[in-house]
Motif scaffolding. Structure first.
Motif, PDB file in Angstrom:
ATOM      1  N   GLU A   1      12.486  24.530 -20.581  1.00  0.00           N
ATOM      2  CA  GLU A   1      11.778  23.564 -19.745  1.00  0.00           C
ATOM      3  C   GLU A   1      12.513  22.217 -19.425  1.00  0.00           C
ATOM      4  OE1 GLU A   1       7.445  23.742 -21.302  1.00  0.00           O
ATOM      5  OE2 GLU A   1       8.618  23.759 -23.097  1.00  0.00           O
ATOM      6  N   LYS A   2      12.009  21.934 -18.194  1.00  0.00           N
ATOM      7  CA  LYS A   2      12.647  20.883 -17.380  1.00  0.00           C
ATOM      8  C   LYS A   2      11.621  19.589 -17.414  1.00  0.00           C
ATOM      9  CE  LYS A   2      11.173  21.431 -12.540  1.00  0.00           C
ATOM     10  NZ  LYS A   2      11.935  21.662 -11.432  1.00  0.00           N
TER      11      LYS A   2
ATOM     12  N   PRO B   1      17.873  11.104 -24.061  1.00  0.00           N
ATOM     13  CA  PRO B   1      17.438  12.409 -24.791  1.00  0.00           C
ATOM     14  C   PRO B   1      16.307  13.130 -23.908  1.00  0.00           C
ATOM     15  CG  PRO B   1      16.072  10.378 -25.282  1.00  0.00           C
ATOM     16  CD  PRO B   1      16.967   9.942 -24.601  1.00  0.00           C
ATOM     17  N   PRO B   2      16.050  14.398 -24.182  1.00  0.00           N
ATOM     18  CA  PRO B   2      15.093  15.188 -23.691  1.00  0.00           C
ATOM     19  C   PRO B   2      13.666  14.437 -23.811  1.00  0.00           C
ATOM     20  CG  PRO B   2      15.715  16.222 -25.600  1.00  0.00           C
ATOM     21  CD  PRO B   2      16.754  15.048 -25.496  1.00  0.00           C
ATOM     22  N   LYS B   3      12.905  14.867 -23.044  1.00  0.00           N
ATOM     23  CA  LYS B   3      11.553  13.812 -22.991  1.00  0.00           C
ATOM     24  C   LYS B   3      10.195  14.530 -22.792  1.00  0.00           C
ATOM     25  CE  LYS B   3      13.801   9.906 -20.886  1.00  0.00           C
ATOM     26  NZ  LYS B   3      15.136  10.509 -20.992  1.00  0.00           N
ATOM     27  N   LYS B   4       9.267  14.080 -23.364  1.00  0.00           N
ATOM     28  CA  LYS B   4       7.886  14.663 -23.003  1.00  0.00           C
ATOM     29  C   LYS B   4       7.443  14.104 -21.636  1.00  0.00           C
ATOM     30  CE  LYS B   4       3.337  15.366 -25.121  1.00  0.00           C
ATOM     31  NZ  LYS B   4       2.395  14.974 -24.095  1.00  0.00           N
ATOM     32  N   ASP B   5       6.766  15.007 -20.868  1.00  0.00           N
ATOM     33  CA  ASP B   5       6.465  14.602 -19.610  1.00  0.00           C
ATOM     34  C   ASP B   5       5.548  13.259 -19.634  1.00  0.00           C
ATOM     35  OD1 ASP B   5       7.516  16.923 -18.619  1.00  0.00           O
ATOM     36  OD2 ASP B   5       5.855  17.947 -17.857  1.00  0.00           O
ATOM     37  N   ARG B   6       5.830  12.478 -18.818  1.00  0.00           N
ATOM     38  CA  ARG B   6       5.046  11.096 -18.776  1.00  0.00           C
ATOM     39  C   ARG B   6       5.108  10.648 -17.305  1.00  0.00           C
ATOM     40  NH1 ARG B   6       9.367   9.368 -22.389  1.00  0.00           N
ATOM     41  NH2 ARG B   6      10.573   7.721 -21.410  1.00  0.00           N
ATOM     42  N   ARG B   7       4.396   9.378 -17.081  1.00  0.00           N
ATOM     43  CA  ARG B   7       4.358   8.808 -15.665  1.00  0.00           C
ATOM     44  C   ARG B   7       5.267   7.526 -15.411  1.00  0.00           C
ATOM     45  NH1 ARG B   7      -0.506  10.174 -13.667  1.00  0.00           N
ATOM     46  NH2 ARG B   7      -2.040  10.943 -14.755  1.00  0.00           N
ATOM     47  N   ASP B   8       6.078   7.115 -16.551  1.00  0.00           N
ATOM     48  CA  ASP B   8       6.899   6.098 -16.029  1.00  0.00           C
ATOM     49  C   ASP B   8       8.297   6.401 -15.837  1.00  0.00           C
ATOM     50  OD1 ASP B   8       7.236   7.088 -18.615  1.00  0.00           O
ATOM     51  OD2 ASP B   8       7.729   5.151 -19.384  1.00  0.00           O
ATOM     52  N   ILE B   9       8.591   7.650 -15.681  1.00  0.00           N
ATOM     53  CA  ILE B   9       9.875   8.013 -15.325  1.00  0.00           C
ATOM     54  C   ILE B   9       9.822   8.841 -14.064  1.00  0.00           C
ATOM     55  CG2 ILE B   9      11.974   9.192 -15.908  1.00  0.00           C
ATOM     56  CD1 ILE B   9      11.561   8.470 -18.703  1.00  0.00           C
ATOM     57  N   VAL B  10      10.359   8.397 -12.892  1.00  0.00           N
ATOM     58  CA  VAL B  10       9.999   9.147 -11.599  1.00  0.00           C
ATOM     59  C   VAL B  10      11.374   9.249 -10.860  1.00  0.00           C
ATOM     60  CG1 VAL B  10       7.499   8.582 -11.320  1.00  0.00           C
ATOM     61  CG2 VAL B  10       9.221   7.085 -10.300  1.00  0.00           C
TER      62      VAL B  10
ATOM     63  N   GLY C   1      16.027   8.519 -10.656  1.00  0.00           N
ATOM     64  CA  GLY C   1      17.193   8.149 -11.437  1.00  0.00           C
ATOM     65  C   GLY C   1      17.476   9.311 -12.486  1.00  0.00           C
ATOM     66  N   THR C   2      18.639   9.158 -13.198  1.00  0.00           N
ATOM     67  CA  THR C   2      19.023  10.294 -13.909  1.00  0.00           C
ATOM     68  C   THR C   2      18.281  10.768 -15.122  1.00  0.00           C
ATOM     69  OG1 THR C   2      20.379   8.512 -15.201  1.00  0.00           O
ATOM     70  CG2 THR C   2      21.678   9.646 -13.570  1.00  0.00           C
ATOM     71  N   GLN C   3      17.568   9.534 -15.516  1.00  0.00           N
ATOM     72  CA  GLN C   3      16.625   9.953 -16.784  1.00  0.00           C
ATOM     73  C   GLN C   3      15.395  11.124 -16.616  1.00  0.00           C
ATOM     74  OE1 GLN C   3      15.219   5.886 -17.854  1.00  0.00           O
ATOM     75  NE2 GLN C   3      15.675   6.280 -19.749  1.00  0.00           N
ATOM     76  N   ALA C   4      15.175  11.302 -15.218  1.00  0.00           N
ATOM     77  CA  ALA C   4      14.215  11.948 -14.851  1.00  0.00           C
ATOM     78  C   ALA C   4      14.926  13.697 -14.531  1.00  0.00           C
ATOM     79  CB  ALA C   4      13.803  11.851 -13.430  1.00  0.00           C
ATOM     80  N   TYR C   5      16.131  13.563 -14.681  1.00  0.00           N
ATOM     81  CA  TYR C   5      16.889  14.985 -14.741  1.00  0.00           C
ATOM     82  C   TYR C   5      17.458  15.503 -15.774  1.00  0.00           C
ATOM     83  CZ  TYR C   5      17.505  12.867  -9.893  1.00  0.00           C
ATOM     84  OH  TYR C   5      17.383  12.508  -8.671  1.00  0.00           O
ATOM     85  N   THR C   6      16.278  15.237 -16.993  1.00  0.00           N
ATOM     86  CA  THR C   6      16.764  16.022 -18.219  1.00  0.00           C
ATOM     87  C   THR C   6      15.835  17.187 -18.643  1.00  0.00           C
ATOM     88  OG1 THR C   6      17.108  15.313 -20.556  1.00  0.00           O
ATOM     89  CG2 THR C   6      15.037  14.306 -19.510  1.00  0.00           C
ATOM     90  N   TRP C   7      15.930  17.596 -19.918  1.00  0.00           N
ATOM     91  CA  TRP C   7      15.068  18.537 -20.104  1.00  0.00           C
ATOM     92  C   TRP C   7      13.851  17.921 -20.673  1.00  0.00           C
ATOM     93  CZ3 TRP C   7      17.093  23.672 -19.484  1.00  0.00           C
ATOM     94  CH2 TRP C   7      18.366  23.676 -19.417  1.00  0.00           C
TER      95      TRP C   7
END
Length: 326
Positions: free
Chosen positions: A227-228, A265-274, A276-282
């Motif tokens: 999952e991405k 790190p991998p992240k749970k879906d949320r609104r505050d990252i849309v 940059g590289t943080q958005a391209y994780t699992w």
């Protein structure tokens, strides 16, 4: 029936008093309050199970692709190209992993759509494929398999305003990128230049032809597909740079993820990252972690708090470093 003189038979009908009625309503409210979380939990458990089944079937499709063609699905050319029904399964195929596993998820007719047609007819057929959502490519906990805004047009297909998308990504490795460029110019039949030596060390990437024999770290220690992360804000807008085109295109960060440190790190879906590289994780919408299929096609949840070194090693197929998954 005879009655005694001076007495009358009285028939009384039982009824709730207001207080009793209020007590009953309160009890029902408490029971509903107790039951609702259990129902929601049961529904989420069923959705999570479906997500696991999706990944298991995708993993098996990777295996079947390997059995049929001698390697895992290639990553195609780049973000400007959709899958070509006449492109085969090797370097001349511009489409990525989703397009290439179609015959192995009971979608042979979809992949063959437009095969042998002239240029104009094929462009129309490829656009039709781009607008075909698949249940197996979306976790039911996140969003439905339907059409979403499409912001990037393909050079080998008619323009579309909406397209099918996926919530899953293939593992391109632990290198610090998950795409290169859009690929050759329109009308080209020549594949792009390959990537540098050892840059992508995962399972599928640009022009890849990875075999089981190349997975030196072991099939249970190497991520195949999972999952991405997706920005909740842009689920319905298409504005997420890692979710703005169709799922049948070539190598790009809509379809591929890396385990490099810049994506940790991998992240749970949320609104505050849309962006940059943080958005391209699992990541996923699930609490606790994201689901993956390893190279043996087994499915498990990887915790969002996975150790950074384990996260990186999970993406590399042959770094010969140990992976410790709890």
């Amino acid at each position: 029936m005879k009655f005694l003189h001076g007495f009358r038979l009285r028939c009384s009908r039982a009824a709730f008093t207001l207080v009793e009625l209020l007590v009953v309503i309160a009890i029902i409210g408490v029971l509903v309050g107790l039951l609702l979380p259990a129902v929601q939990y049961a529904r989420e458990t069923a959705r999570r199970t479906q997500c696991m089944n999706n990944l298991r079937n995708q993993g098996l499709a990777f295996h079947q692709h390997h059995d049929s063609h001698g390697h895992f699905p290639t990553g195609g050319w780049g973000w400007n190209w959709a899958g070509d029904p006449d492109g085969g399964f090797r370097e001349r195929q511009p489409g990525g992993w989703v397009y290439n596993i179609l015959p192995f998820v009971e979608q042979s007719n979809l992949r063959a759509q437009g095969q042998g047609a002239n240029t104009a007819a094929k462009r129309t057929a490829v656009a039709s494929v781009m607008r075909t959502p698949l249940k197996i490519m979306n976790c039911p906990s996140r969003r439905q398999p339907q059409l979403y805004p499409n912001l990037i047009q393909m050079v080998n297909a008619d323009a579309v305003s909406t397209s099918a998308k996926t919530g899953y990504a293939a593992n391109c490795g632990s290198y610090s990128r998950n795409e290169i460029d859009g690929g050759p110019a329109a009308g080209s039949t020549t594949p792009p230049a390959p990537t540098g030596v050892n840059e992508e060390n995962g399972i599928s990437y640009r022009l890849s032809r990875v075999r089981f024999a190349d997975v030196l770290d072991g099939q249970t220690n190497t991520l195949m597909v999972g999952e991405k992360y997706l920005s909740v804000t842009n689920w319905q807008t298409g504005a997420d740079a890692a979710d703005n085109e169709n799922m049948y295109c070539g190598y790009n960060n809509d379809l591929y993820r890396s385990t490099n440190a810049i994506y940790y790190p991998p992240k749970k879906d949320r609104r505050d990252i849309v962006a940059g590289t943080q958005a391209y994780t699992w990541g996923s919408v699930h609490t606790g972690g994201f689901m993956v299929a390893l190279c043996d096609a087994s499915v498990r949840m990887i915790n969002y708090s996975i150790d950074a070194d384990n996260f990186r090693r999970l993406g590399s197929r042959a770094d010969k470093e140990p992976v410790n998954l709890p």
